[in-house]
Design a protein around this motif. Structure first.
Motif, short mmCIF file in Angstrom:
data_model
loop_
_atom_site.label_atom_id
_atom_site.label_comp_id
_atom_site.label_asym_id
_atom_site.label_seq_id
_atom_site.Cartn_x
_atom_site.Cartn_y
_atom_site.Cartn_z
N LEU A 70 3.63 11.08 -0.95
CA LEU A 70 2.99 9.90 -0.38
C LEU A 70 2.57 10.09 1.07
N LYS A 71 2.87 11.24 1.65
CA LYS A 71 2.57 11.46 3.07
C LYS A 71 1.09 11.31 3.40
N PRO A 72 0.17 11.90 2.60
CA PRO A 72 -1.26 11.74 2.95
C PRO A 72 -1.70 10.28 2.96
N LEU A 73 -1.29 9.51 1.96
CA LEU A 73 -1.66 8.10 1.91
C LEU A 73 -1.00 7.32 3.03
N ALA A 74 0.26 7.60 3.29
CA ALA A 74 0.98 6.90 4.37
C ALA A 74 0.30 7.16 5.71
N MET A 75 -0.10 8.41 5.95
CA MET A 75 -0.75 8.75 7.21
C MET A 75 -2.08 8.01 7.36
N PHE A 76 -2.83 7.96 6.27
CA PHE A 76 -4.13 7.28 6.30
C PHE A 76 -3.96 5.80 6.62
N LEU A 77 -3.02 5.15 5.96
CA LEU A 77 -2.82 3.71 6.17
C LEU A 77 -2.28 3.42 7.57
N ARG A 78 -1.44 4.30 8.08
CA ARG A 78 -0.93 4.09 9.44
C ARG A 78 -2.05 4.22 10.47
N ARG A 79 -2.93 5.19 10.25
CA ARG A 79 -4.07 5.35 11.16
C ARG A 79 -5.02 4.16 11.07
N SER A 80 -4.94 3.45 9.97
CA SER A 80 -5.78 2.26 9.78
C SER A 80 -5.10 1.00 10.28
N GLY A 81 -3.92 1.14 10.89
CA GLY A 81 -3.27 0.02 11.56
C GLY A 81 -2.17 -0.68 10.80
N PHE A 82 -1.81 -0.17 9.62
CA PHE A 82 -0.77 -0.83 8.82
C PHE A 82 0.62 -0.24 9.10
N ASN A 83 1.61 -1.08 8.91
CA ASN A 83 3.00 -0.67 9.08
C ASN A 83 3.50 -0.20 7.71
N VAL A 84 3.64 1.10 7.54
CA VAL A 84 3.91 1.69 6.23
C VAL A 84 5.27 2.37 6.19
N ARG A 85 5.96 2.17 5.07
CA ARG A 85 7.23 2.85 4.82
C ARG A 85 7.17 3.50 3.43
N THR A 86 7.69 4.71 3.32
CA THR A 86 7.89 5.27 2.00
C THR A 86 9.26 4.82 1.50
N TRP A 87 9.53 5.00 0.23
CA TRP A 87 10.69 4.31 -0.34
C TRP A 87 12.03 4.91 0.08
N GLY A 88 12.09 6.22 0.41
CA GLY A 88 13.32 6.82 0.90
C GLY A 88 14.42 6.94 -0.12
N LEU A 89 14.06 7.03 -1.42
CA LEU A 89 15.07 7.07 -2.48
C LEU A 89 15.06 8.39 -3.25
N GLY A 90 14.50 9.43 -2.67
CA GLY A 90 14.48 10.72 -3.35
C GLY A 90 13.40 10.78 -4.41
N LEU A 91 13.63 11.61 -5.44
CA LEU A 91 12.65 11.79 -6.50
C LEU A 91 12.70 10.65 -7.51
N ASN A 92 11.55 10.30 -8.01
CA ASN A 92 11.45 9.27 -9.05
C ASN A 92 11.67 9.96 -10.40
N ASP A 93 12.83 9.73 -11.00
CA ASP A 93 13.14 10.35 -12.28
C ASP A 93 12.87 9.42 -13.46
N ALA A 94 12.19 8.32 -13.19
CA ALA A 94 11.79 7.34 -14.22
C ALA A 94 12.97 6.65 -14.89
#
Length: 241
Positions: free
Chosen positions: A60-84
């Motif tokens: 999610l880093k590329p998307l997070a970086m883009f949205l932050r540069r666009s002025g949004f306050n962005v957090r990734t989930w911080g829960l490790g890998l999504n194992d479904a």
């Protein structure tokens, strides 16, 4: 709900699966996405990004970086890998969203990619007061893994996919009360695009994009669409206030 019949959904076609390799080109063009001017900062509009199956915050880093540069306050989930694993991840995502809401006193925007979008929807279904808007990217909201390229993997682990599908349908008896925007692609090589279409929830708006499944997290075109969607969410919120 019982009167709505979904067409017979088939797994993604082989040619769509091959298109997933085009993500290399999406990555090559990605640096140009960061050249756009910064938008006005919107720190009150907090966004939590949720990754897809087998992925974590790094995806999610590329998307997070883009949205932050666009002025949004962005957090990734911080829960490790999504194992479904819904039984394991759902309470953790729920607590993550609740913590963000209680700390800042504002509903959050949830943006989930694939399985991450499924989790975002289900938390919102149960706790609409914590969420302002949900955006999903290629999320299999019908059938779970049944209509994805991972179907055989789940079956090999002894999962009854028909039973999973029925449990998912049962959840729709409780409607999602917050707005949802579902992005899907007819060239998705991981999730059958028909499985991303929600005919049962009145709050869902669908938006078709030209992208592979993996490319949704790296495509400049998809990023621009997301930015427009988020601008609309912010403007609507401002009008209400």
């Amino acid at each position: 709900m019982d009167l709505i019949e979904y067409e017979t959904i088939l797994p993604p076609r082989v040619r769509n699966r091959l298109r997933e390799f085009g993500v290399v080109m999406d990555m090559a063009r990605l640096p140009f996405a960061y050249l756009r001017p910064r938008h006005k900062a919107r720190p009150k509009h907090r966004i939590i990004l949720l990754p897809g199956y087998g992925a974590g915050d790094l995806s999610l880093k590329p998307l997070a970086m883009f949205l932050r540069r666009s002025g949004f306050n962005v957090r990734t989930w911080g829960l490790g890998l999504n194992d479904a694993s819904m039984s394991r991840l759902y309470p953790r995502v729920r607590d993550r969203v609740r913590s963000e809401y209680e700390r800042y006193g504002q509903p959050v925007i949830l943006l989930g990619w694939s399985m991450g979008g499924v989790l975002a929807r289900e938390v919102t279904r149960d706790h609409p007061e914590w969420v302002e808007h949900v955006i999903t990217l290629g999320s299999p909201i019908i059938g779970g893994p049944k209509y994805t390229i991972f179907a055989r993997l789940y079956q090999s682990r002894g999962r009854d996919l028909d039973q999973v599908e029925e449990r998912i349908k049962a959840r729709y008896r409780k409607p999602i009360e917050r707005p949802v925007t579902a992005l899907y692609s007819r060239t998705d090589g991981v999730v059958s695009w028909e499985a991303c279409i929600d005919k049962w929830s009145p709050t869902v708006e669908h938006r078709e994009v030209a992208s592979s499944h993996i490319g949704m997290g790296f495509s400049r075109k998809v990023f621009d669409i997301l930015l427009d969607l988020l601008d609309d969410v912010v403007e609507k919120k401002a009008d209400v206030n």
